[in-house]
Design a protein around this motif. Sequence first.
Motif, mmCIF file in Angstrom:
data_model
loop_
_atom_site.group_PDB
_atom_site.id
_atom_site.type_symbol
_atom_site.label_atom_id
_atom_site.label_comp_id
_atom_site.label_asym_id
_atom_site.label_seq_id
_atom_site.Cartn_x
_atom_site.Cartn_y
_atom_site.Cartn_z
ATOM 1 N N UNK A 196 0.836 -1.214 0.000
ATOM 2 C CA UNK A 196 0.000 0.000 0.000
ATOM 3 C C UNK A 196 0.864 1.255 0.000
ATOM 4 N N UNK A 197 2.011 1.196 0.733
ATOM 5 C CA UNK A 197 2.946 2.330 0.714
ATOM 6 C C UNK A 197 3.441 2.567 -0.701
ATOM 7 N N UNK A 219 0.804 4.174 -2.902
ATOM 8 C CA UNK A 219 0.718 5.619 -2.655
ATOM 9 C C UNK A 219 1.882 6.349 -3.326
ATOM 10 N N UNK A 235 1.334 6.716 -6.944
ATOM 11 C CA UNK A 235 0.361 7.759 -7.284
ATOM 12 C C UNK A 235 1.037 9.118 -7.335
ATOM 13 N N UNK A 236 1.949 9.355 -6.361
ATOM 14 C CA UNK A 236 2.619 10.651 -6.319
ATOM 15 C C UNK A 236 3.721 10.735 -7.372
ATOM 16 N N UNK A 237 4.359 9.592 -7.676
ATOM 17 C CA UNK A 237 5.466 9.588 -8.644
ATOM 18 C C UNK A 237 5.219 8.506 -9.691
ATOM 19 N N UNK A 238 4.394 8.816 -10.686
ATOM 20 C CA UNK A 238 3.962 7.785 -11.648
ATOM 21 C C UNK A 238 5.114 7.124 -12.398
#
Lengths: 156, 339
Positions: free
Chosen positions: A118-119, A122, A125-128
């Motif tokens: 999950x980390x 996330x 998501x912030x760094x595709x």
Amino acid sequence: MEWIYFFNKKNNLVDALKQTQICSGFTKHQIRKIAEIAHVRSFRDQELIFRKGDPSHGLYIVLTGKVEVFLQKKDQSQVLANYEPFQYFGELALLKDNTRKASAKAIGATKLCYLYREDLRRLFLAHPTIGRDTYEFFLGLLVERLDFANEQLMKK
Amino acid sequence: MAVIVLVLVALGWMFWFFRETTIYILITLLAVIILKPIVNYLEHNKIRKSAAFLAIIILFLCLVGITVFYAIPSISAEVKSISDDWPMIQQRINDEVFQKRATGTYYFPALNLDVSQDFLHSIKDDLTTWVNSFAFWAIQLIIGVIFIVPFMVYILLKEGNEIKKRFFSLIPNKYFEVILCMFEEITISIEHFVSAKIIQSAIVALISSIGFLIIGIKFPIVLGIIVGILNIIPYFGPIIGAVPPIAVGYLLHDFRTAFLAFIVILVGQAVDNLYTTPVLLPKLVNEHPLIVIISILVGAELAGPVGMVIALPIYSVFRIILTHSYKALDALHSDESLG
């Protein structure tokens, strides 16, 4: 004990991650982002890391020491693989919520880096770009294994 | 299992014992939950983390400032005018609801009931003390929120991940993955619950306030906010929330206004149940209705209105902890998985 202080310093963890196959294509900045979410765990000699049937939620990278992956049937255990520093195992957990297919234990004092699924999601998501490269790496790995399995089936 | 239950009970008692601090921590966590998506969005768009934090803290302080310097005086003025209007309310109660009898007692015609005068006075006293103590508590809380919460929010947003990692480094290897996963599930369920409830109650408060403004009832904003906040409580909330507007409409205006207030609340509920809830449903805590009602009743008994609001998320947290530890213990003790 000094290893604990060694790997708690972020830069040393970044340097160690740089040597792994997954992170080999990443810049230092990207690896630092991964190091931010990495949990460093230390294991005693012969300590179990996980057992067959445990729910799996993440990937382990060996930092120091050695890891043996094995299957236990009745009294005898069958060694499936050994992992040296900067190799990873349990990578299928990143792609699917599943259970561990074999058990793993530490050989000698071992330090592992744990990346929680999950980390990582996330982070992706912030760094595709990190996400795309990581998934591409694991998908390539899966294709290789599938090819290998197909060849084995053809031979039979 | 028994150890886990004991630890949970001890933790619950500790939070109850240090109520004041717990409130600050809860508000901080609430602010973090609200602000975190904004930080992620800014980070996603390649804005430096420190700049993002600075922007968000300034935004947060501005929001608190606007609330304190604009909304609170007007709301407290509305609340204050309730006590100014009290003689009129009492007059109306005397005229319409209760009929005075020659013997000095009051008679309630609709229910054929005798009511003593002390009862009416006690309502007034209760209301005054409640308003005063609430105002005192609110001022204390706002000062705390201004001076303590931004600091804690900043630390948690900036160092939260580091703090989390330190905490997890203390956990023995055997339980590490289980507790990490449990923590994740709890965080997500609380985040979803909070965000869904904030959206839900904001929409209901907005609709009710606008409706009350249109029908020209007194204290429209305060009543709208009360309806919105009480809407957080499942099942009971809308019913409890309908009482103040209808009472105000009937006592300060007439039957028509009370009926219109009721219609406004119905419209708010219709929008909430037909539009908002279906959209937010995956995010809301999905517990069995019976469990929801029981947990709300227990919460009400323990901590009053606040308890009713936070009962369900607390129940969910306990359920997640217990189911996960049960699964983990089951895996630990089953012989097949050994080796």
